[in-house]
Design an enzyme around this catalytic site. Structure first.
Site, PDB file in Angstrom:
ATOM      1  N   TYR A   1      27.716  44.561  34.602  1.00 28.01           N
ATOM      2  CA  TYR A   1      26.940  43.798  35.750  1.00 28.01           C
ATOM      3  C   TYR A   1      25.544  43.321  35.352  1.00 28.01           C
ATOM      4  CZ  TYR A   1      31.037  44.912  38.712  1.00 28.01           C
ATOM      5  OH  TYR A   1      32.165  44.971  39.442  1.00 28.01           O
TER       6      TYR A   1
ATOM      7  N   HIS B   1      25.295  45.964  41.456  1.00 32.97           N
ATOM      8  CA  HIS B   1      25.619  46.546  40.254  1.00 32.97           C
ATOM      9  C   HIS B   1      25.899  47.945  40.681  1.00 32.97           C
ATOM     10  CE1 HIS B   1      25.374  48.527  36.448  1.00 32.97           C
ATOM     11  NE2 HIS B   1      24.296  47.952  35.946  1.00 32.97           N
TER      12      HIS B   1
ATOM     13  N   ASN C   1      35.926  46.805  47.109  1.00 29.21           N
ATOM     14  CA  ASN C   1      36.948  45.715  47.373  1.00 29.21           C
ATOM     15  C   ASN C   1      37.416  45.976  48.737  1.00 29.21           C
ATOM     16  OD1 ASN C   1      36.411  44.045  45.199  1.00 29.21           O
ATOM     17  ND2 ASN C   1      38.158  44.997  44.200  1.00 29.21           N
TER      18      ASN C   1
ATOM     19  N   HIS D   1      34.783  36.773  41.717  1.00 30.69           N
ATOM     20  CA  HIS D   1      34.027  36.905  42.851  1.00 30.69           C
ATOM     21  C   HIS D   1      33.189  35.777  43.024  1.00 30.69           C
ATOM     22  CE1 HIS D   1      35.524  41.188  43.792  1.00 30.69           C
ATOM     23  NE2 HIS D   1      35.573  41.158  42.447  1.00 30.69           N
TER      24      HIS D   1
HETATM   25 FE1  HDE Z   1      33.415  43.759  39.230  1.00 32.09          FE
HETATM   26  N1  HDE Z   1      32.243  42.174  38.182  1.00 32.09           N
HETATM   27  N2  HDE Z   1      34.217  44.389  37.641  1.00 32.09           N
HETATM   28  N3  HDE Z   1      34.885  45.149  40.421  1.00 32.09           N
HETATM   29  N4  HDE Z   1      32.864  43.227  40.936  1.00 32.09           N
HETATM   30  C1  HDE Z   1      31.704  41.351  38.872  1.00 32.09           C
HETATM   31  O1  HDE Z   1      29.745  41.062  38.284  1.00 32.09           O
HETATM   32  C2  HDE Z   1      33.804  44.075  36.291  1.00 32.09           C
HETATM   33  C3  HDE Z   1      35.831  45.818  39.576  1.00 32.09           C
HETATM   34  C4  HDE Z   1      33.296  43.615  42.446  1.00 32.09           C
HETATM   35  O2  HDE Z   1      29.532  39.840  45.344  1.00 32.09           O
HETATM   36  C5  HDE Z   1      30.824  40.625  38.100  1.00 32.09           C
HETATM   37  O3  HDE Z   1      27.591  39.875  39.166  1.00 32.09           O
HETATM   38  C6  HDE Z   1      34.416  44.689  35.294  1.00 32.09           C
HETATM   39  C7  HDE Z   1      36.426  46.777  40.393  1.00 32.09           C
HETATM   40  C8  HDE Z   1      32.695  42.883  43.556  1.00 32.09           C
HETATM   41  O4  HDE Z   1      28.078  39.436  43.790  1.00 32.09           O
HETATM   42  C9  HDE Z   1      31.302  41.430  36.614  1.00 32.09           C
HETATM   43  C10 HDE Z   1      35.351  45.596  35.947  1.00 32.09           C
HETATM   44  C11 HDE Z   1      35.548  46.323  41.728  1.00 32.09           C
HETATM   45  C12 HDE Z   1      31.974  41.900  42.776  1.00 32.09           C
HETATM   46  C13 HDE Z   1      32.269  42.321  36.908  1.00 32.09           C
HETATM   47  C14 HDE Z   1      35.247  45.329  37.340  1.00 32.09           C
HETATM   48  C15 HDE Z   1      34.825  45.217  41.544  1.00 32.09           C
HETATM   49  C16 HDE Z   1      32.198  42.116  41.351  1.00 32.09           C
HETATM   50  C17 HDE Z   1      30.870  39.259  38.151  1.00 32.09           C
HETATM   51  C18 HDE Z   1      36.148  46.320  35.209  1.00 32.09           C
HETATM   52  C19 HDE Z   1      36.148  47.233  42.983  1.00 32.09           C
HETATM   53  C20 HDE Z   1      31.275  40.925  43.485  1.00 32.09           C
HETATM   54  C21 HDE Z   1      29.781  38.821  38.731  1.00 32.09           C
HETATM   55  C22 HDE Z   1      35.620  47.387  34.240  1.00 32.09           C
HETATM   56  C23 HDE Z   1      35.721  48.480  43.132  1.00 32.09           C
HETATM   57  C24 HDE Z   1      29.669  41.122  43.497  1.00 32.09           C
HETATM   58  C25 HDE Z   1      28.795  40.025  38.897  1.00 32.09           C
HETATM   59  C26 HDE Z   1      28.884  40.002  44.219  1.00 32.09           C
HETATM   60  C27 HDE Z   1      31.715  41.178  40.344  1.00 32.09           C
HETATM   61  C28 HDE Z   1      32.775  43.025  36.208  1.00 32.09           C
HETATM   62  C29 HDE Z   1      36.272  45.879  38.163  1.00 32.09           C
HETATM   63  C30 HDE Z   1      33.940  44.868  42.453  1.00 32.09           C
HETATM   64  C31 HDE Z   1      31.761  40.407  35.718  1.00 32.09           C
HETATM   65  C32 HDE Z   1      33.896  44.768  33.507  1.00 32.09           C
HETATM   66  C33 HDE Z   1      37.331  47.964  40.258  1.00 32.09           C
HETATM   67  C34 HDE Z   1      32.886  43.167  44.854  1.00 32.09           C
HETATM   68  O5  HDE Z   1      30.042  41.927  36.102  1.00 32.09           O
END
Ligand code: HDE
Length: 714
Positions: A365, A342, A151, A78
């Site tokens: 997060y 988060h 999402n 993202h």
């Molecule tokens: Fe994320 N995801 N994600 N994700 N995610 C991040 O956090 C992660 C997942 C989502 O505009 C990171 O600050 C793991 C699902 C959005 O700043 C990180 C897993 C969904 C955003 C991270 C998921 C999301 C992130 C990267 C599986 C939809 C952007 C930077 C266990 C419900 C937020 C950050 C923004 C961002 C980890 C799966 C949505 C790396 C480990 C499912 C919208 O922490």
């Protein structure tokens, strides 16, 4: 120039004035970070006019040192995003289900900050990549920050957080040569997917037009996981969250998306910014699907499985509030880049379910913010600060802003009067749901997660003919880019388990035959058990079509903020042009004049019109519809412009509404448009009827049936 300027030499009240100017960001004088005014920002300090630069030059050193450090790591996923401020209003109290204050009181207007994003691309990548979009909302509530980090697609690729790094490594540019940027059409992604049958439902969504939205303002948002609402009595309901855009859900064509990536890679960012600047504030209604605890197992799939959605026909979405974005950020870095979402930022009355993907996110997060924002004090960055005060005994660390006063930083204490106290009183503080847990520690996947294809098929079956065609074409495109024939074949075999027609048509393009369905792989199902895994209980509610999954059924009642290109040259028909412009603008559309050159135009009757873009920079893919007013001279001039004909061809190819004056028929004839075909999106001059028909056609968004007729070489 600062409003309250301190004239040189006027020392009276200097300190106060300097302080006020700096706070307002309005000091007219350049200073160092220590506030020292700088006289010369053009030359470094040298030993003589032609001599070496002196190490002593602290002004130069400070400037360059800060510059050297002005980049921070981009988000691992993202990274490419855009955000805006706004507010959330509640339509009806949810007190029956949750104690969350912002969902109890309809008088509360909760400030929000919302960031949209693509997932795979780098910060500088194109907005129009085929990808899921992030839809992250930070509610600044009176009980602390609540983040709904969702999402634009209601399900996810994987069921367990353990697979997330693998998924992301597979989709990101390949590690040996860092290609391709922001694209899933490459070997490592499809290698991984072809071995992960659980991804098949999400694959249907990302291969659909949902993955190439027309605008952030025209896409849905989903919390994805099942969460819990907890009420005053401690009773829990499962809940799924939805955002429904008031402009409807709309997408662009894949060919168009690829063109936009070149013509305007900032297309979505610009669209969001311009809509808010122009006062056309994007709006989404907030909806919930509520499921009683006792109904947890009635669906034929597991509510904890993030690769499944609850069809709206089975549990309707209850609309409970509205989100409005009404202010662009003042500074991209300070706000959009530094915002830290988060899924574990909760308020009382909302809790997690045991979805193993959600549980894994809870750790990730904060962890990533620590390296991205560089300190455990990232909650003190203005965009991340709650609107309520923070009281705890956490102290110090890099970049601490708070000056904590007093002798005590521990609990319990008497020296600090016992402060800060635990909230204790149930309703005030956060209490986790009292879920009964009595189980063995186990590293495996629940059998209730094993139906990997049922909802992929449901999604495919629920699409219109054009939408199905787009999914097939997207898969053909992506898999044609894959170099390994084995991966292509494995994918085709997997697709047979979703739909036979889908698999056969994809296979045909790749010169393959759809093989035998593969058994679910990659899960440790004990050998003595049925490898097909989970079979829904008798009496479960199953459907084979869901209208809510097709964009065809979205609302098509508005042309608000749609961009309409008027193709004109000197000698245009001013009366027709003005009438059309008025009619469109009255409905909130945005009209732009495109002409051969970027200079004033003169109509047949001598009226002047400004030109917004020339054919040199204008691209049909950045517009929603085209109007070509009459005026024999104007049309004759456009006929001399190959770019004008290309513009019309391309708009036609991408199935957009095209209206034209009587003289302009010549331009249509010079294009590839086949006027003999019945097409409600092609609107010739018919007096006032034309305007109404054009408005209706723009609201329809696209006329996909054109794709069946002929290929336009635009
Ligand atoms: Fe994320 N995801 N994600 N994700 N995610 C991040 O956090 C992660 C997942 C989502 O505009 C990171 O600050 C793991 C699902 C959005 O700043 C990180 C897993 C969904 C955003 C991270 C998921 C999301 C992130 C990267 C599986 C939809 C952007 C930077 C266990 C419900 C937020 C950050 C923004 C961002 C980890 C799966 C949505 C790396 C480990 C499912 C919208 O922490």
């Amino acid at each position: 120039m600062g409003k309250k300027s301190t004239k040189p030499g006027n020392e009276t009240g200097k300190t106060e004035q300097l302080k006020a100017d700096t706070e307002n960001g309005q000091d007219e004088f350049l200073t160092t970070n220590q506030g020292l005014r700088i006289n010369d920002n053009q030359n470094s300090l040298k030993s003589g006019e032609r001599g070496a630069t002196l190490l002593e030059d602290f002004i130069l050193r400070e400037k360059i040192t800060h510059f050297d450090h002005e980049r921070i790591p981009e988000r691992i996923v993202h990274a490419r995003g855009s955000a805006a401020h706004g507010y959330f209003e509640l339509y009806e109290s949810m007190a029956k289900y949750t104690t969350a204050g912002f969902l109890n009181d309809t008088k509360i207007k909760t400030p929000v900050f919302v960031r949209f994003s693509t997932v795979a691309g780098s910060r500088g990548s194109s907005d129009l990549a085929r990808d899921a979009r992030g839809f992250a909302v930070k509610f600044y509530t009176q009980e602390g920050n609540y983040d709904l980090v969702g999402n634009n697609i209601p399900v996810f690729f994987i069921q367990d957080a353990m697979k997330f790094p693998d998924l992301i490594h597979a989709v990101k540019p390949e590690p040996n040569h860092e290609m391709p940027q922001a694209a899933s059409a490459h070997d490592t992604f499809w290698d991984f997917i072809s071995l992960m049958p659980e991804s098949m439902h999400m694959i249907m969504w990302v291969m659909s037009d949902r993955a190439i939205p027309r605008s952030y303002r025209m896409m849905e948002g989903f919390g994805v996981h099942t969460f819990r609402f907890i009420n005053e009595k401690g009773k829990s309901h499962f809940v799924k969250f939805h955002w429904k855009p008031l402009l409807g859900v709309h997408s662009v064509a894949w060919d168009e998306a690829q063109n936009i990536s070149g013509k305007d890679p900032d297309f979505h960012r610009r669209d969001l910014w311009e809509a808010i600047e122009s006062g056309s504030f994007p709006e989404w209604e907030f909806g919930v699907q509520l499921v009683e605890e006792k109904d947890e197992f009635k669906f034929g799939f597991d509510l904890l499985d993030p690769t499944k959605l609850i069809p709206e026909e089975i549990v309707p979405v209850k609309i409970i509030g509205k989100l409005t974005l009404n202010r662009n950020p003042d500074n991209f870095f300070a706000e959009t880049e530094q915002v830290a979402f988060h899924p574990g930022h909760l308020v009382p009355g909302i809790d997690f379910s045991n979805d193993p993907l959600l549980q894994g996110r809870l750790f990730s997060y904060t962890d990533t913010q620590l390296s991205r924002l560089g300190s455990p004090n990232f909650h003190e960055i203005p965009i991340n600060r709650p609107v309520v005060d923070i009281h705890n005994n956490q102290r110090d660390g890099h970049m601490r802003h708070t000056i904590n006063k007093g002798q005590t930083s521990y609990d319990p204490n008497t020296l600090g009067g016992g402060c800060p106290f635990q909230a204790m009183v149930k309703k005030m503080g956060f209490t986790s749901f009292l879920e009964r847990i009595d189980s063995k520690k186990i590293r495996s996947r629940s059998k209730s997660f094993m139906d990997h294809f049922g909802q992929a098929t449901l999604f495919f079956n629920s699409q219109s003919e054009a939408e199905q065609e787009h999914i097939i074409n997207a898969l053909r495109f992506e898999l044609s880019k894959v170099q390994s024939p084995e991966i292509r074949q494995r994918m085709v075999n997997l697709l047979t388990q979703v739909d036979k027609k889908l698999a056969t048509q994809v296979a045909e393009e790749l010169g393959l035959t759809a093989g035998k369905p593969e058994m679910p792989m990659n899960h440790s199902v004990p050998a003595d058990e049925d490898p097909k895994g989970y079979q829904p209980k008798k009496g479960t509610q199953l459907i084979d079509r869901s209208g809510a999954l097709s964009m065809e059924h979205t609302r098509k009642d508005s042309i608000q903020t749609r961009k309409i290109a008027f193709l004109m040259a000197n000698g245009f028909d001013d009366a027709a042009c003005t009438a059309m412009r008025k009619a469109l603008e009255a409905k909130g559309a945005v009209v732009k004049v495109i002409a051969p050159k970027l200079r004033m135009l003169t109509s047949a009757t001598g009226i002047q019109s400004a030109v917004d873009e020339s054919f040199l920079t204008a691209a049909s893919v950045t517009y929603d519809a085209v109007y070509i007013p009459g005026g024999a001279k104007s049309v004759a001039a456009l006929l001399q412009e190959a770019d004008a004909i290309h513009f019309v061809n391309e708009a036609y190819k991408h199935c957009k509404a095209i209206a034209f004056g009587a003289d302009a028929v010549k331009l249509i004839e010079a294009s590839y448009i086949d006027m003999k075909q019945p097409d409600t999106g092609l609107i010739p001059e018919k007096g006032t009827v034309q305007k109404d028909a054009f408005i209706k056609a723009i609201a329809q968004h696209r006329f996909w049936e054109r794709e069946k007729m002929r290929k336009v070489p635009a």
